[in-house]
Design a protein around this motif. Structure first.
Motif, mmCIF file in Angstrom:
data_model
loop_
_atom_site.group_PDB
_atom_site.id
_atom_site.type_symbol
_atom_site.label_atom_id
_atom_site.label_comp_id
_atom_site.label_asym_id
_atom_site.label_seq_id
_atom_site.Cartn_x
_atom_site.Cartn_y
_atom_site.Cartn_z
ATOM 1 N N ILE A 1 44.081 29.726 52.495
ATOM 2 C CA ILE A 1 43.999 31.186 52.436
ATOM 3 C C ILE A 1 44.111 31.597 50.976
ATOM 4 O O ILE A 1 45.053 31.205 50.287
ATOM 5 C CB ILE A 1 45.137 31.833 53.254
ATOM 6 N N LEU A 2 43.130 32.358 50.521
ATOM 7 C CA LEU A 2 43.141 32.814 49.130
ATOM 8 C C LEU A 2 43.610 34.260 49.057
ATOM 9 O O LEU A 2 43.564 34.993 50.047
ATOM 10 C CB LEU A 2 41.737 32.714 48.543
ATOM 11 N N PRO B 1 43.285 38.243 47.588
ATOM 12 C CA PRO B 1 42.122 39.137 47.543
ATOM 13 C C PRO B 1 41.249 38.881 46.311
ATOM 14 O O PRO B 1 40.054 39.163 46.332
ATOM 15 C CB PRO B 1 42.728 40.539 47.485
ATOM 16 N N ASP B 2 41.838 38.342 45.252
ATOM 17 C CA ASP B 2 41.067 38.078 44.034
ATOM 18 C C ASP B 2 40.430 36.684 44.038
ATOM 19 O O ASP B 2 39.849 36.258 43.048
ATOM 20 C CB ASP B 2 41.980 38.220 42.806
ATOM 21 N N GLY B 3 40.530 35.989 45.165
ATOM 22 C CA GLY B 3 39.902 34.672 45.249
ATOM 23 C C GLY B 3 40.751 33.554 44.663
ATOM 24 O O GLY B 3 40.354 32.403 44.676
ATOM 25 N N GLU B 4 41.930 33.903 44.157
ATOM 26 C CA GLU B 4 42.826 32.875 43.605
ATOM 27 C C GLU B 4 43.758 32.384 44.712
ATOM 28 O O GLU B 4 43.875 33.021 45.758
ATOM 29 C CB GLU B 4 43.676 33.468 42.472
ATOM 30 N N LYS B 5 44.415 31.262 44.440
ATOM 31 C CA LYS B 5 45.377 30.726 45.402
ATOM 32 C C LYS B 5 46.412 31.810 45.741
ATOM 33 O O LYS B 5 46.891 32.503 44.838
ATOM 34 C CB LYS B 5 46.069 29.512 44.762
ATOM 35 N N LEU B 6 46.730 31.937 47.016
ATOM 36 C CA LEU B 6 47.655 32.994 47.438
ATOM 37 C C LEU B 6 49.033 32.777 46.802
ATOM 38 O O LEU B 6 49.586 31.696 46.853
ATOM 39 C CB LEU B 6 47.782 32.957 48.959
ATOM 40 N N HIS C 1 50.242 38.479 45.026
ATOM 41 C CA HIS C 1 49.418 39.170 46.018
ATOM 42 C C HIS C 1 50.269 39.891 47.048
ATOM 43 O O HIS C 1 49.778 40.329 48.078
ATOM 44 C CB HIS C 1 48.517 38.160 46.735
ATOM 45 N N GLN D 1 40.237 34.972 53.056
ATOM 46 C CA GLN D 1 40.872 35.784 52.009
ATOM 47 C C GLN D 1 41.885 36.733 52.625
ATOM 48 O O GLN D 1 41.571 37.444 53.573
ATOM 49 C CB GLN D 1 39.821 36.568 51.239
ATOM 50 N N ASN E 1 43.815 39.937 52.990
ATOM 51 C CA ASN E 1 43.462 41.318 52.670
ATOM 52 C C ASN E 1 44.583 42.239 53.167
ATOM 53 O O ASN E 1 44.649 42.563 54.355
ATOM 54 C CB ASN E 1 42.121 41.629 53.356
#
Ligand code: GLU
Length: 476
Positions: A246-247, A249-254, A258, A313, A315
């Motif tokens: 699961i990433l 919202p910015d596509g980086e590792k959670l 976040h 992702q 959200n």
């Protein structure tokens, strides 16, 4: 690609899944999603869901983290049928299997010291080879092993097949093949006899008769090693499904930046369990366009054919939207119980005030969390703080007589929304005002705010006495 599974009837008695967290921190969203999918798969087939705590990393495992995992699972309602099993309590069993493997020749003692292994790797790197254990202590027919060094405790290595490959059809990723030449003879027991990670997982999955290993794809590289160990043990292999991560919202590792990553921060922030489960279920799985569904529906629908191959992702807005949906559906008395402690902290006075469930019913439409709901509903239970500038702006000389008229009429009007609404209209006509000219100062004086639900509903809920008291302070 659709995979074919045996009919549910055949699988009903045999599906056994597990969630196997390492207790090195809280239960995070990724872990909760993995647990949910493993649980739902077992429930879908009427199978068994097992909780296993992988606590062999003594430096990183803590009792607090074990408790955090148990709390998180309990809050989510993901009940296990067997366990929790603790790997630290299974040490005798691992030692037993290691002894059996040594006897069977599928494992062997290796006396190479850490320095020697490092030197071996250096030499391989120097000639451009992939660093790996060179098999010095691996017994082969006709091979003479070096003399056993005195005073040195050996490690135990797994005798990995030298040739061929390991293949499995991953339930999420499809066919995966790794050549055995890519793999070392894995250390399965340290010099002090303690077993190592991949070995323990393989033995556990075997002993617990796991049929489907559903876990994060950070474990894909472990799978061929575990398969080889299971094959050496003569075990029936489980199926494997590796869930993409699961990433943020910015596509980086959670990560923390976040927002909350511990599942237990969500109830603290006023998220409802059903909303959380519904949201997690959609992280990497879908059933057509369905966004809102109950856990009963999820269990009925859940399969491994509709898992996404790409990372999901996180959200937070969608989670808030789903939470709002569940708040709107929730029973007002139940919501009141959740909101009340927060409102008391916020200084709410409930005596002589409207019934809390009624106020909740009015306020819940727009609330994304219980905390928001509690904060918004406070307006019925606290004296409003009035902003002087707003008072000057809205409490004009033109509107004062209308407000006084309104306050007077409150004494006689029958106290229901329709009658109050009709009365407001009469006041507007009488004083030749438009709705906002009266509604805004009414809102302000009654609640201290300019944004509230419909003014007639707010007035109805307050009751005549409170309305008159709050207006009287400003009308002489
Ligand atoms: N203990 C591992 C983890 O927390 C999971 C191992 C597994 O599912 O096989 O990442």
């Amino acid at each position: 690609m659709r995979r074919r599974h045996p009919a549910p009837v055949q699988l009903a008695m045999i599906v056994r899944t597990r969630f196997a967290p390492s207790p090195t921190g809280y239960l995070h969203l990724g872990g909760a999603r993995t647990a949910l999918f493993a649980w739902a798969y077992a429930r879908h087939f009427g199978g068994t869901f097992i909780l296993r705590i992988e606590d062999t990393d003594l430096e990183r495992s803590t009792p607090e983290a074990v408790q955090a995992i148990l709390d998180g699972m309990a809050w989510l309602g993901l009940a296990h049928d067997e366990g929790p099993f603790y790997q630290m309590q299974r040490m005798d069993r691992y030692r037993e299997v290691i002894a059996q493997m040594l006897a069977a020749g599928t494992a062997y003692h290796c006396y190479a010291s850490p320095d020697e292994v490092e030197a071996m790797r250096e030499r391989q790197r120097a000639v451009g080879d992939k660093p790996r254990y060179d098999g010095t202590w691996r017994p082969e027919p006709g091979k003479t092993l070096p003399p056993v060094p005195a005073d040195r405790q050996p490690v135990v290595r797994f005798r990995n097949p030298l040739d061929g490959e390991v293949s499995w059809v991953d339930l999420v990723k499809g066919a995966i093949t790794i050549g055995n030449r890519e793999m070392d003879d894995l250390v399965i027991a340290r010099p002090d006899g303690t077993p190592t990670y991949n070995f323990c997982v393989a033995v556990d999955d075997w002993d617990m008769q796991i049929t489907h290993v559903i876990r994060g794809d950070d474990h894909v590289n472990n799978t061929p090693r575990q398969i080889n160990i299971l094959n050496a043990l003569g075990a029936t292999l489980p199926e494997y499904g590796h869930l993409p991560m699961i990433l943020g919202p910015d596509g980086e590792k959670l990560s923390k930046r976040h927002g909350a990553v511990s599942v237990m921060e969500y109830p603290a922030q006023g998220y409802l369990r059903d909303a959380m489960l519904n949201y997690l279920a959609r992280l990497g799985w879908s059933h057509g366009d369905e966004e809102i569904f109950s856990m009963a529906q999820f269990i009925a629908w859940f399969d491994l054919d509709h898992l996404s191959k790409s990372p999901a992702q996180f959200n937070p807005e969608k989670l808030a939207w789903i939470n709002n949906h569940y708040i709107k559906l929730a029973d007002n008395v139940a919501l009141a119980e959740l909101a009340k402690p927060l409102m008391l902290e916020g200084g709410a006075q409930f005596e002589g005030a409207p019934p809390l469930p009624d106020a909740i019913a009015l306020m819940k439409e727009r609330a994304h969390t219980i905390n928001e709901l509690a904060a918004a509903t406070l307006l019925f239970y606290r004296q409003p703080e009035l902003d002087a500038a707003l008072l000057i702006q809205h409490l004009t000389e033109a509107v004062r007589p209308a407000l006084a008229d309104f306050a007077a009429r409150c004494t006689d009007v029958s106290w229901d929304k329709a009658a109050i609404s009709a009365m407001i209209k009469e006041v507007l006509v009488q004083h030749q005002l438009k709705m906002p000219q009266l509604a805004m100062p009414l809102r302000l004086l009654l609640t201290g705010q300019l944004q509230t639900p419909a003014i007639d509903a707010v007035i109805t809920l307050f009751g005549a006495t409170t309305v008159q008291q709050r207006l009287a302070r400003f009308l002489d």
